[in-house]
Write an enzyme that holds these catalytic residues in place. Sequence first.
Site, mmCIF file in Angstrom:
data_model
loop_
_atom_site.group_PDB
_atom_site.id
_atom_site.type_symbol
_atom_site.label_atom_id
_atom_site.label_comp_id
_atom_site.label_asym_id
_atom_site.label_seq_id
_atom_site.Cartn_x
_atom_site.Cartn_y
_atom_site.Cartn_z
ATOM 1 N N LYS A 92 0.757 -1.134 0.014
ATOM 2 C CA LYS A 92 -0.068 -0.036 0.019
ATOM 3 C C LYS A 92 0.888 1.285 0.147
ATOM 4 O O LYS A 92 0.345 2.405 -0.636
ATOM 5 C CB LYS A 92 -0.917 -0.098 1.029
ATOM 6 C CG LYS A 92 -1.999 -1.383 1.153
ATOM 7 C CD LYS A 92 -2.531 -1.536 0.025
ATOM 8 C CE LYS A 92 -3.427 -2.656 0.078
ATOM 9 N NZ LYS A 92 -2.510 -4.105 0.357
ATOM 10 N N GLU A 97 -7.987 -8.484 2.387
ATOM 11 C CA GLU A 97 -7.006 -9.695 1.403
ATOM 12 C C GLU A 97 -7.508 -10.942 2.157
ATOM 13 O O GLU A 97 -7.190 -11.056 3.306
ATOM 14 C CB GLU A 97 -5.813 -9.094 1.338
ATOM 15 C CG GLU A 97 -4.885 -10.085 0.652
ATOM 16 C CD GLU A 97 -3.329 -9.820 0.680
ATOM 17 O OE1 GLU A 97 -2.866 -8.899 -0.138
ATOM 18 O OE2 GLU A 97 -2.808 -10.379 1.647
ATOM 19 N N SER A 146 -4.209 -11.826 -2.250
ATOM 20 C CA SER A 146 -2.949 -11.677 -2.170
ATOM 21 C C SER A 146 -2.207 -11.772 -3.660
ATOM 22 O O SER A 146 -2.800 -12.693 -4.330
ATOM 23 C CB SER A 146 -2.104 -12.287 -1.273
ATOM 24 O OG SER A 146 -0.608 -12.445 -1.405
#
Length: 657
Positions: A169, A519, A545
Amino acid sequence: MADGNGPTFEAIVGGDETISSMRTHGQGPQGELPLTDEILRHAPSGDLFGMTQDAGMGWRPEDTNLDQYLILSTLGGLRADDGRPIALGYHSGHWEIGLLVKEAATTLKQQGVLPFAGFCSDPCDGRTQGTEGMYDSLPYRNDAAQVMRRLIRSLPRRKGVMGVATCDKGLPAMMMALAGSGNLPGIIVPGGAMLPTKDAEDTAQIQSLGARFAHQLIDRDYAARMGCGSCGSAGGGCHFLGTAASSQVVAEAFGMALPHSALSPSGEAVWVDMARRSALALVNLAARKIPMRDIVTQASLENAMLVFAAFGGSTNMLLHIPAVAHAAGLTPPALEDWTRINKLVPRLVDALPNGPRNFPTVQVFAAGGVPEVMLHLRQMGLLDLNVMTVTGRTLGENLDWWQQSARRKAIKARLKELDNLAFDEIIMDADAARRAGLTSTMVFPSGNIAPQGAVVKATAIDPSVIDEDQVYRHTSRARVFVSEKDAIEAIKGQSDRPIQPGDIIVLIGCGPIGTGMEETYQLTSALKYIPWGKHVPVITDARFSGVSTGACVGHVGPEALAGGPIGKLRDGDVIEMTIDRRNLTGRIEFVGEGNERYTPQQAADVLQARPPHPDLKPADHLPDDTRLWAALQNVSGGSWAGCVYDVRKILARLGSV
């Protein structure tokens, strides 16, 4: 004596011995600021006060009016000078990048300019896997990009900005921040990749330790050894071509990072040298007045998508590439653009987890990395070679240099010396890739469960469940879950109704509105390493992922809590899945319930008439911050628009100007 196992009360409240050395006044820096009549008459007071603070922090007073350059990073943790931890970072990816900041700052100082450093650390999807921390993971990206843009603007005299970031991120946020900086010169320094180890599992496989232990596939001692020894270096993103590695590849493919900088081995001399050269490049960009808007263009966006497809990277980039485009004011890619690119570009890179040989990312770097892949794409006539890059030269000029460079020869020789591998075993031309069995990575299935679209990494489906015509076909009954926790317990056999081979796991309410679009690698990693897991597909409005494997269909849109049909499915519904890996097409369809079978129109009508699943709701402890993020991105177009904030759409909905 300590109270229990903690420190003593006296240790907590005391510290009297420090008082005797306390000061109440201090001597200011000696010297003079380089003030002129012009500065005093016309400069903002902030410029003058800034010079005062620069001297106060120890910079030479006479040099406080030099050109200013900002180094932003996602640094986390605190290292001692010898590298030992004083306070840990959230993940290895940001643990060592302070060394890159230091090298870049030192180089900038040597260039006669004034370096500044700012920090906005990032979370770890691996650390928050299966926890409520995951509710903040994707929303963090937008928040961080905003903070980074504010930090850039809050240094009013900056001449250029460098972004140092590594992982899932933090690096997308950094790209968004720099892409949105418009007239400002900028450069990305990818934080590199972790070294793999020779005697332990990689960082993808160890995330399935709990599931394998629950099924008695491993014992506790084995789990303890593998969990300890997976990281071959203290820093760097994970070994596999997940979101961290894919983001580095995309930054370089955009032209935002120097050639052959993505996936550099963290902590090595070649990695540190990248920061030095990036600092020189930034000064050059500023001198030549080449801003980021001249680099991040519609043409470089197309290049980035082509390179990403050739690498076969993480499906999470379907969220991040549109967000970078939006930040730069470009037209973001639509679903049909992703399909077109994926059909146009063969996969050329054999990297973990997409196989067949699964080379770690450091070896991809040693095989030539992004510029080596770009040479093949240039040969195929796919790239726009006229785009500007952070070298101050066009992509075509960069590739001409790379093809003949000493660096290219040296890195390939080092790969042969260390690992006895030829570069073209890892990065191939199109013909060699086909012979090796590499196929395009992603398929974007549609159907009455996903009318807005979905994505599956088709190359990650186990070959043994693919028919001879390269089509994955699976029809079975749904096992519907409204939380990842319930789903993983069923996979581990710890629920009243454990998952059985052949079941289709449908995980709903886990898109942006439900969980911040968590996720779900807990599920996919468990299924990968359980022998019968390849016979259990997953369909969800959550994300995966980059190292996920199996028939995993995610990003289903609309998400369940936005009224998507996936939120109306029930246990026992019959679902038909078809994923064509050769023609890159796919369908996921609700086709019946009980013994009843429907035509496509009948099935759509049944779903339309159904109420949502009775247990469907946002996660119980979803933070208000994430609820706000989810509402704003939903107004802005949702996950298939990149989960961005489209200010005009938001203001229009609010009735503001």
